[in-house]
Design a protein around this motif. Structure first.
Motif, PDB file in Angstrom:
ATOM      1  N   UNK A 245    -114.520 -43.356 -23.468  1.00 15.23           N
ATOM      2  CA  UNK A 245    -114.759 -42.092 -24.178  1.00 15.23           C
ATOM      3  C   UNK A 245    -115.212 -42.353 -25.612  1.00 15.23           C
ATOM      4  N   UNK A 246    -114.674 -43.403 -26.232  1.00 19.11           N
ATOM      5  CA  UNK A 246    -115.084 -43.715 -27.597  1.00 19.11           C
ATOM      6  C   UNK A 246    -116.517 -44.246 -27.636  1.00 19.11           C
ATOM      7  N   UNK A 247    -116.893 -45.075 -26.665  1.00 20.64           N
ATOM      8  CA  UNK A 247    -118.263 -45.588 -26.609  1.00 20.64           C
ATOM      9  C   UNK A 247    -119.266 -44.455 -26.418  1.00 20.64           C
ATOM     10  N   UNK A 248    -118.884 -43.466 -25.619  1.00 22.54           N
ATOM     11  CA  UNK A 248    -119.778 -42.327 -25.393  1.00 22.54           C
ATOM     12  C   UNK A 248    -119.933 -41.491 -26.668  1.00 22.54           C
ATOM     13  N   UNK A 249    -118.844 -41.398 -27.441  1.00 23.67           N
ATOM     14  CA  UNK A 249    -118.931 -40.635 -28.687  1.00 23.67           C
ATOM     15  C   UNK A 249    -119.595 -41.429 -29.802  1.00 23.67           C
ATOM     16  N   UNK A 250    -119.433 -42.745 -29.775  1.00 24.17           N
ATOM     17  CA  UNK A 250    -120.000 -43.678 -30.760  1.00 24.17           C
ATOM     18  C   UNK A 250    -119.576 -43.262 -32.174  1.00 24.17           C
ATOM     19  N   UNK A 251    -120.516 -42.822 -33.017  1.00 27.14           N
ATOM     20  CA  UNK A 251    -120.172 -42.493 -34.405  1.00 27.14           C
ATOM     21  C   UNK A 251    -119.847 -41.015 -34.604  1.00 27.14           C
ATOM     22  N   UNK A 252    -119.595 -40.297 -33.498  1.00 23.24           N
ATOM     23  CA  UNK A 252    -119.246 -38.874 -33.588  1.00 23.24           C
ATOM     24  C   UNK A 252    -117.737 -38.660 -33.503  1.00 23.24           C
ATOM     25  N   UNK A 253    -116.981 -39.731 -33.708  1.00 29.23           N
ATOM     26  CA  UNK A 253    -115.542 -39.676 -33.497  1.00 29.23           C
ATOM     27  C   UNK A 253    -114.837 -38.788 -34.524  1.00 29.23           C
ATOM     28  N   UNK A 254    -115.508 -38.474 -35.626  1.00 30.62           N
ATOM     29  CA  UNK A 254    -114.891 -37.624 -36.649  1.00 30.62           C
ATOM     30  C   UNK A 254    -114.982 -36.139 -36.308  1.00 30.62           C
ATOM     31  N   UNK A 255    -115.705 -35.792 -35.224  1.00 27.94           N
ATOM     32  CA  UNK A 255    -115.837 -34.392 -34.822  1.00 27.94           C
ATOM     33  C   UNK A 255    -114.718 -34.038 -33.841  1.00 27.94           C
ATOM     34  N   UNK A 256    -113.793 -33.201 -34.286  1.00 26.04           N
ATOM     35  CA  UNK A 256    -112.592 -32.904 -33.509  1.00 26.04           C
ATOM     36  C   UNK A 256    -112.930 -32.274 -32.157  1.00 26.04           C
ATOM     37  N   UNK A 257    -113.922 -31.400 -32.104  1.00 22.98           N
ATOM     38  CA  UNK A 257    -114.260 -30.732 -30.844  1.00 22.98           C
ATOM     39  C   UNK A 257    -114.683 -31.763 -29.795  1.00 22.98           C
ATOM     40  N   UNK A 258    -115.505 -32.728 -30.194  1.00 20.93           N
ATOM     41  CA  UNK A 258    -115.953 -33.758 -29.262  1.00 20.93           C
ATOM     42  C   UNK A 258    -114.802 -34.663 -28.849  1.00 20.93           C
ATOM     43  N   UNK A 259    -113.907 -34.969 -29.778  1.00 18.94           N
ATOM     44  CA  UNK A 259    -112.749 -35.800 -29.466  1.00 18.94           C
ATOM     45  C   UNK A 259    -111.856 -35.109 -28.438  1.00 18.94           C
ATOM     46  N   UNK A 260    -111.625 -33.810 -28.630  1.00 16.94           N
ATOM     47  CA  UNK A 260    -110.779 -33.056 -27.693  1.00 16.94           C
ATOM     48  C   UNK A 260    -111.431 -32.994 -26.314  1.00 16.94           C
ATOM     49  N   UNK A 261    -112.751 -32.808 -26.270  1.00 19.32           N
ATOM     50  CA  UNK A 261    -113.447 -32.773 -24.986  1.00 19.32           C
ATOM     51  C   UNK A 261    -113.324 -34.114 -24.262  1.00 19.32           C
ATOM     52  N   UNK A 262    -113.487 -35.206 -25.014  1.00 19.48           N
ATOM     53  CA  UNK A 262    -113.356 -36.535 -24.411  1.00 19.48           C
ATOM     54  C   UNK A 262    -111.925 -36.782 -23.929  1.00 19.48           C
ATOM     55  N   UNK A 263    -110.953 -36.366 -24.735  1.00 20.34           N
ATOM     56  CA  UNK A 263    -109.554 -36.510 -24.351  1.00 20.34           C
ATOM     57  C   UNK A 263    -109.251 -35.713 -23.084  1.00 20.34           C
ATOM     58  N   UNK A 264    -109.789 -34.493 -23.017  1.00 16.93           N
ATOM     59  CA  UNK A 264    -109.558 -33.636 -21.857  1.00 16.93           C
ATOM     60  C   UNK A 264    -110.103 -34.274 -20.581  1.00 16.93           C
ATOM     61  N   UNK A 265    -111.292 -34.851 -20.652  1.00 13.50           N
ATOM     62  CA  UNK A 265    -111.884 -35.461 -19.461  1.00 13.50           C
ATOM     63  C   UNK A 265    -111.102 -36.692 -19.002  1.00 13.50           C
ATOM     64  N   UNK A 266    -110.655 -37.507 -19.952  1.00 11.74           N
ATOM     65  CA  UNK A 266    -109.870 -38.686 -19.569  1.00 11.74           C
ATOM     66  C   UNK A 266    -108.520 -38.285 -18.989  1.00 11.74           C
ATOM     67  N   UNK A 267    -107.915 -37.245 -19.551  1.00 14.74           N
ATOM     68  CA  UNK A 267    -106.640 -36.769 -19.031  1.00 14.74           C
ATOM     69  C   UNK A 267    -106.798 -36.177 -17.630  1.00 14.74           C
ATOM     70  N   UNK A 268    -107.904 -35.487 -17.383  1.00  9.81           N
ATOM     71  CA  UNK A 268    -108.154 -34.942 -16.048  1.00  9.81           C
ATOM     72  C   UNK A 268    -108.195 -36.057 -15.001  1.00  9.81           C
ATOM     73  N   UNK A 269    -108.895 -37.133 -15.316  1.00 12.00           N
ATOM     74  CA  UNK A 269    -108.996 -38.251 -14.375  1.00 12.00           C
ATOM     75  C   UNK A 269    -107.627 -38.871 -14.118  1.00 12.00           C
ATOM     76  N   UNK A 270    -106.878 -39.122 -15.203  1.00 13.82           N
ATOM     77  CA  UNK A 270    -105.559 -39.742 -15.055  1.00 13.82           C
ATOM     78  C   UNK A 270    -104.588 -38.824 -14.333  1.00 13.82           C
ATOM     79  N   UNK A 271    -104.631 -37.528 -14.643  1.00 13.26           N
ATOM     80  CA  UNK A 271    -103.731 -36.569 -13.995  1.00 13.26           C
ATOM     81  C   UNK A 271    -104.038 -36.449 -12.506  1.00 13.26           C
ATOM     82  N   UNK A 272    -105.311 -36.524 -12.146  1.00 10.63           N
ATOM     83  CA  UNK A 272    -105.671 -36.460 -10.725  1.00 10.63           C
ATOM     84  C   UNK A 272    -105.094 -37.660  -9.967  1.00 10.63           C
ATOM     85  N   UNK A 273    -105.187 -38.828 -10.562  1.00  8.21           N
ATOM     86  CA  UNK A 273    -104.605 -40.023  -9.934  1.00  8.21           C
ATOM     87  C   UNK A 273    -103.091 -39.870  -9.815  1.00  8.21           C
ATOM     88  N   UNK A 274    -102.480 -39.318 -10.869  1.00  6.05           N
ATOM     89  CA  UNK A 274    -101.029 -39.077 -10.843  1.00  6.05           C
ATOM     90  C   UNK A 274    -100.634 -38.166  -9.692  1.00  6.05           C
TER      91      UNK A 274
END
Length: 344
Positions: A245-274
């Motif tokens: 998720x950080x590589x996809x954001x690259x230098x946009x990591x300071x934008x909270x909206x993009x960070x939350x979107x990336x966090x949400x997608x990673x959590x969805x994947x992990x929660x599905x496995x759970x």
């Protein structure tokens, strides 16, 4: 005749749990960042514990979760006030507190309260044992994170209600000796974890210390060993998802909206496995808590996950290897004592 294996799928109930876990953690994380509150890890991880461990959400679960944090705050205040100047007494007091938690867990009393309480206690001990830590700030952050997690959980269950009641697993009855065995296994190993992380001043190893607590929940050696293996794989998966998720954001990591979107997608994947694993603490749950810790504690506009991820994984592997070796010898020793044998 087809020999193709059936692809595992989620029920409607499990899909709703996946969405609730991801939304709940992102909600807590976002509020903490917008308000500039410290200890973001509490706001990101508490919703995962509340919505990921308990298959249902009701008034009893909510009250137990809130009460567990209030108990933890009192425990930390007493430990810090009366035992900080005396390392030996502090160790004995921490052991006694862990005994209280693990004994109630083994007896099946208010599982959510004592289980979540163990995790919170370990984290607060980890942070609170350093002189630069403000006990007031940590306490306020813990209480705020609890309120937001419970309120967020209630709203999410209102928006995404369950139409069917999940089947609750039956707990087999335990003998007095088995309860003693599980209590001593859990409390001893949790106390040793606390002592080791203090002696070696491993302040940046929160993931490793949390891992050494979460794998103890079965309170038996064989089940904890399986949990440890699942935990290592879960941490590796969580670190990988965070790095991607950080590589996809690259230098946009300071934008909270993009960070939350990336966090949400990673959590969805992990929660599905759970959900697909259909066990309490497997690979998916390990990935969920790892993502929560990385985003909540270590992600900053001027920092990244690279070092944190590799350090988290390495420290977790080393910590769990040492823990399981200690657990093997402790389990063998306890089984030689008549009142603490892990036999039916």
């Amino acid at each position: 005749m087809s020999t193709k294996a059936a692809v595992p799928s989620l029920s409607g109930y499990e899909y709703r749990r996946v969405i609730r876990i991801a939304l709940g953690s992102c909600l807590g994380f976002t509020i903490s960042k917008l308000m500039g509150w410290p200890y973001g890890v509490f706001f990101a991880v508490y919703p995962i514990l509340l919505l990921g461990m308990a298959p249902v959400f009701n008034l009893k679960i909510a009250l137990e979760f809130c009460l567990s944090v209030l108990i933890n705050v009192v425990e930390i205040w007493l430990l810090k006030t009366f035992f900080t100047p005396f390392p030996l007494l502090m160790t004995l007091a921490v052991f006694a507190v862990f005994c209280l938690h693990f004994r109630n867990m083994a007896k099946g009393n208010n599982i959510m309260m004592w289980t979540s309480g163990v995790v919170t206690l370990a984290v607060m001990l980890h942070f609170g044992s350093y002189p630069t830590t403000s006990l007031t700030d940590m306490t306020v952050s813990t209480l705020l994170a609890t309120v937001i997690s419970v309120a967020g959980g209630a709203v999410l269950f209102w928006l995404l209600p369950d139409n069917e009641a999940p089947a609750m697993p039956a707990r087999p009855p335990l003998s007095v000796a088995q309860i003693n065995h599980r209590m001593l296994m859990g409390a001893t190993l949790a106390t040793l974890s606390f002592v080791v992380f203090q002696v070696f001043n491993l302040r940046d190893s929160l993931s490793a210390q949390v891992a050494t607590i979460l794998v103890l929940f079965p309170m038996t050696y064989s089940a904890s060993l399986m949990n440890a293996w699942n935990r290592v794989r879960g941490v590796a998966m969580g670190c990988t998802l965070a790095l991607i998720s950080q590589l996809l954001m690259y230098n946009l990591i300071s934008h909270l909206v993009l960070v939350v979107m990336a966090m949400f997608m990673t959590l969805l994947l992990a929660a599905r496995i759970h959900m697909l694993e259909r066990i309490g603490s497997g690979v998916g749950f390990g990935a969920l808590t790892t993502i929560g810790i990385l985003y909540g504690q270590y992600l900053q506009p001027n920092a990244d996950f690279l070092y944190s991820s590799f350090y988290r994984l390495a420290s977790v592997v080393v910590a769990l290897i040492i823990l399981m070796m200690t657990a093997y010898f402790l389990d063998s020793a306890l089984n030689k004592i008549s009142w603490a044998k892990d036999v039916a």
